[in-house]
Design a protein around this motif. Structure first.
Motif, mmCIF file in Angstrom:
data_model
loop_
_atom_site.group_PDB
_atom_site.id
_atom_site.type_symbol
_atom_site.label_atom_id
_atom_site.label_comp_id
_atom_site.label_asym_id
_atom_site.label_seq_id
_atom_site.Cartn_x
_atom_site.Cartn_y
_atom_site.Cartn_z
ATOM 1 N N GLU A 168 17.850 -9.622 -8.388
ATOM 2 C CA GLU A 168 18.431 -10.290 -9.549
ATOM 3 C C GLU A 168 19.140 -11.573 -9.134
ATOM 4 O O GLU A 168 19.005 -12.605 -9.801
ATOM 5 C CB GLU A 168 19.397 -9.352 -10.265
ATOM 6 C CG GLU A 168 18.710 -8.173 -10.904
ATOM 7 C CD GLU A 168 19.679 -7.198 -11.529
ATOM 8 O OE1 GLU A 168 20.805 -7.606 -11.889
ATOM 9 O OE2 GLU A 168 19.304 -6.025 -11.673
ATOM 10 N N LEU A 169 19.889 -11.517 -8.043
ATOM 11 C CA LEU A 169 20.577 -12.710 -7.547
ATOM 12 C C LEU A 169 19.570 -13.777 -7.135
ATOM 13 O O LEU A 169 19.718 -14.951 -7.488
ATOM 14 C CB LEU A 169 21.480 -12.356 -6.365
ATOM 15 C CG LEU A 169 22.216 -13.523 -5.714
ATOM 16 C CD1 LEU A 169 23.125 -14.222 -6.711
ATOM 17 C CD2 LEU A 169 23.016 -13.029 -4.503
ATOM 18 N N ARG A 170 18.533 -13.370 -6.428
ATOM 19 C CA ARG A 170 17.515 -14.330 -5.998
ATOM 20 C C ARG A 170 16.846 -14.997 -7.199
ATOM 21 O O ARG A 170 16.654 -16.209 -7.226
ATOM 22 C CB ARG A 170 16.470 -13.650 -5.121
ATOM 23 C CG ARG A 170 15.452 -14.620 -4.595
ATOM 24 C CD ARG A 170 14.515 -13.973 -3.625
ATOM 25 N NE ARG A 170 13.712 -15.023 -3.001
ATOM 26 C CZ ARG A 170 12.527 -14.825 -2.506
ATOM 27 N NH1 ARG A 170 11.986 -13.629 -2.515
ATOM 28 N NH2 ARG A 170 11.855 -15.818 -1.985
ATOM 29 N N ARG A 171 16.502 -14.200 -8.197
ATOM 30 C CA ARG A 171 15.860 -14.752 -9.395
ATOM 31 C C ARG A 171 16.780 -15.763 -10.082
ATOM 32 O O ARG A 171 16.347 -16.851 -10.458
ATOM 33 C CB ARG A 171 15.476 -13.627 -10.359
ATOM 34 C CG ARG A 171 14.685 -14.143 -11.557
ATOM 35 C CD ARG A 171 14.257 -13.043 -12.512
ATOM 36 N NE ARG A 171 15.422 -12.405 -13.114
ATOM 37 C CZ ARG A 171 15.745 -11.124 -12.936
ATOM 38 N NH1 ARG A 171 15.006 -10.346 -12.187
ATOM 39 N NH2 ARG A 171 16.812 -10.621 -13.524
ATOM 40 N N ALA A 172 18.058 -15.421 -10.209
ATOM 41 C CA ALA A 172 19.017 -16.326 -10.857
ATOM 42 C C ALA A 172 19.161 -17.619 -10.060
ATOM 43 O O ALA A 172 19.198 -18.718 -10.643
ATOM 44 C CB ALA A 172 20.371 -15.645 -11.012
ATOM 45 N N LEU A 173 19.228 -17.506 -8.744
ATOM 46 C CA LEU A 173 19.346 -18.706 -7.912
ATOM 47 C C LEU A 173 18.099 -19.578 -8.009
ATOM 48 O O LEU A 173 18.186 -20.804 -8.102
ATOM 49 C CB LEU A 173 19.630 -18.316 -6.464
ATOM 50 C CG LEU A 173 21.009 -17.715 -6.213
ATOM 51 C CD1 LEU A 173 21.106 -17.147 -4.807
ATOM 52 C CD2 LEU A 173 22.098 -18.741 -6.450
ATOM 53 N N GLU B 223 16.057 -19.761 -10.490
ATOM 54 C CA GLU B 223 16.058 -20.403 -11.809
ATOM 55 C C GLU B 223 16.931 -21.649 -11.816
ATOM 56 O O GLU B 223 16.663 -22.595 -12.543
ATOM 57 C CB GLU B 223 16.537 -19.414 -12.870
ATOM 58 C CG GLU B 223 15.518 -18.348 -13.213
ATOM 59 C CD GLU B 223 16.070 -17.298 -14.160
ATOM 60 O OE1 GLU B 223 17.237 -17.406 -14.611
ATOM 61 O OE2 GLU B 223 15.326 -16.343 -14.455
ATOM 62 N N ASP B 224 17.967 -21.652 -10.986
ATOM 63 C CA ASP B 224 18.859 -22.812 -10.879
ATOM 64 C C ASP B 224 18.410 -23.796 -9.803
ATOM 65 O O ASP B 224 19.118 -24.754 -9.486
ATOM 66 C CB ASP B 224 20.291 -22.356 -10.580
ATOM 67 C CG ASP B 224 20.965 -21.734 -11.787
ATOM 68 O OD1 ASP B 224 20.504 -21.967 -12.926
ATOM 69 O OD2 ASP B 224 21.961 -21.014 -11.596
ATOM 70 N N THR C 283 16.226 -19.661 -1.577
ATOM 71 C CA THR C 283 16.867 -18.514 -0.928
ATOM 72 C C THR C 283 15.987 -17.977 0.196
ATOM 73 O O THR C 283 14.778 -18.208 0.220
ATOM 74 C CB THR C 283 17.123 -17.368 -1.927
ATOM 75 O OG1 THR C 283 15.869 -16.893 -2.409
ATOM 76 C CG2 THR C 283 17.986 -17.825 -3.082
#
Length: 70
Positions: free
Chosen positions: A5-10, A12-13, A17
């Motif tokens: 989830e963190l990787r996906r959010a990063l 997207e921004d 990673t």
């Protein structure tokens, strides 16, 4: 998994990673027979081998070949 989830959010921004979990998990599995570990036993901090695993993975991502310590 939280790291996904963190990787996906990063991503997207636009933040690149490097997921170190697979390399550390592989190294930890290899140590299950009593060989070197990747974390200090009493703390969740990388030990010497864990730092080497991370360095090799980061080096590979950057296109750098790192030598093993003597």
């Amino acid at each position: 998994r939280p790291q996904r989830e963190l990787r996906r959010a990063l991503l997207e921004d636009g933040v690149e990673t490097i997921d170190l979990l697979p390399a550390l998990a592989r190294a930890a599995r290899d140590s299950a027979d009593g060989g070197p570990h990747v974390f200090l036993r009493q703390w969740r901090h990388l030990d010497r081998r864990g730092h080497a695993v991370v360095a090799r993975r980061l080096g590979a991502s950057l296109g750098i070949t790192l030598l093993s310590p003597r």
